[in-house]
Design an enzyme around this catalytic site. Sequence first.
Site, PDB file in Angstrom:
ATOM      1  N   CYS A 127       0.821  -1.228   0.000  1.00 18.72           N
ATOM      2  CA  CYS A 127       0.000   0.000   0.000  1.00 18.72           C
ATOM      3  C   CYS A 127       0.851   1.271   0.000  1.00 18.72           C
ATOM      4  O   CYS A 127       0.360   2.343  -0.356  1.00 18.72           O
ATOM      5  CB  CYS A 127      -0.937   0.007   1.192  1.00 18.72           C
ATOM      6  SG  CYS A 127      -2.065  -1.393   1.228  1.00 18.72           S
TER       7      CYS A 127
ATOM      8  N   HIS B  75      -3.626   7.305   2.397  1.00 11.84           N
ATOM      9  CA  HIS B  75      -3.925   5.980   1.839  1.00 11.84           C
ATOM     10  C   HIS B  75      -5.372   5.654   2.189  1.00 11.84           C
ATOM     11  O   HIS B  75      -5.807   5.823   3.332  1.00 11.84           O
ATOM     12  CB  HIS B  75      -2.975   4.952   2.448  1.00 11.84           C
ATOM     13  CG  HIS B  75      -3.343   3.538   2.119  1.00 11.84           C
ATOM     14  ND1 HIS B  75      -3.727   3.149   0.855  1.00 11.84           N
ATOM     15  CD2 HIS B  75      -3.393   2.415   2.895  1.00 11.84           C
ATOM     16  CE1 HIS B  75      -3.990   1.855   0.863  1.00 11.84           C
ATOM     17  NE2 HIS B  75      -3.806   1.401   2.080  1.00 11.84           N
TER      18      HIS B  75
ATOM     19  N   ASN C 275      -9.983  -0.323  -0.580  1.00 15.46           N
ATOM     20  CA  ASN C 275      -8.522  -0.221  -0.503  1.00 15.46           C
ATOM     21  C   ASN C 275      -7.920  -0.759  -1.808  1.00 15.46           C
ATOM     22  O   ASN C 275      -7.971  -1.959  -2.063  1.00 15.46           O
ATOM     23  CB  ASN C 275      -8.038  -1.033   0.702  1.00 15.46           C
ATOM     24  CG  ASN C 275      -6.538  -0.924   0.919  1.00 15.46           C
ATOM     25  OD1 ASN C 275      -5.810  -0.479   0.035  1.00 15.46           O
ATOM     26  ND2 ASN C 275      -6.086  -1.336   2.094  1.00 15.46           N
TER      27      ASN C 275
END
Length: 321
Positions: A112, A248, A278
């Site tokens: 990520c 994020h 996500n």
Amino acid sequence: MYSKITGTGSYLPDRILTNAELESMVDTSDEWIRSRTGIEKRHIAADDQTTCDLAEKAALSAIKAAGINASDIDLIIIATTTPDLVFPSTACLIQERLDIHGCPCFDVQAVCTGFIYAMSIAEKFISSNSSTCALVIGAETLSRIINWKDRNTSVLFGDGAGAVILQASETQGILSSHLHADGQYANLLNVPAGISSNHEMIKADKAFITMQGNEVFKVAVNTLGRIVDETLTANSIKKEEIDWLVPHQANMRIISATAKKLDMSMERVIVTVDQHGNTSAASVPLALDVAVRDGRIKVGDTILLEAFGGGFTWGSVLLRY
Ligand code: ACO
């Protein structure tokens, strides 16, 4: 020489998977997903769509926004955990799609945090006069490594891509970048198979994301708080001088905790996690592109990008847009 973002782009696949649809796939509910994560839906790549396909669409959009020709690009970095092939790198595949040849191209694997790593590396290429115009992409087809029967993970992730053009500039763009990792947490979030270990899981189509969500959550909140402090201190700036937080997009509660740490109202935080879940390395550039295109982020704004992910890895980029 400084580095400045001159164009952004993003792409989400057409197929939308709603929370309501997930209710028929695993023992979950729209209410649980929304209240624990803030996610309403995610986009899923078509069977014949690869990470490179998503990356190409985001890249073309960023190239157009920057008003450059693809032939101006002299560095391509793609952050991805889900490359098309073991090799060549997805960055090489993109280079061929853009019909430009010879410039350095490579993938970055920091899950990520990948896009933050990639931006930081591109900035170093530019500041050392090795490049003048970098295409930096975050792109993922995470749906390929999701166990759709596992409610702990299937509700969280989605596919997508985001890209920026980063060009050499005489005025300041990227002010600083901060990268970290700690491999001791590898067991809390991983895909426990690869080419040289547990390969039989791949052959049996059982190589999926596994996660101890609770533990990941706690470390993520603490770590992102620390990276905010580190970034502010390194630049001798106050919290209130940051115009926008582009975090994020993993979980609304993690995002809110970071905003709180910055004493920032949620009006100054770019949130897109509700729209696509996500998307790992694609998440920060996707959110950035949305806020640039809808006019919230303007030239001259001070922006904090941050991310946390598998590894664990974490990092931030402070920039003047
Ligand atoms: N639907 C319904 N119920 C569920 C689901 C689901 N999808 N998943 C778990 N539950 C249940 C659990 O079984 C548990 O039930 P119990 O109380 O009867 O035992 C209950 O919900 C609470 O489970 P927790 O795991 O404690 O839920 P939590 O509030 O921690 O939320 C979540 C889980 C959303 C995964 C959270 O821990 C999280 O977001 N962690 C971060 C994970 C993450 O974002 N990872 C991505 C990579 S790292 C990054 O990007 C930051």
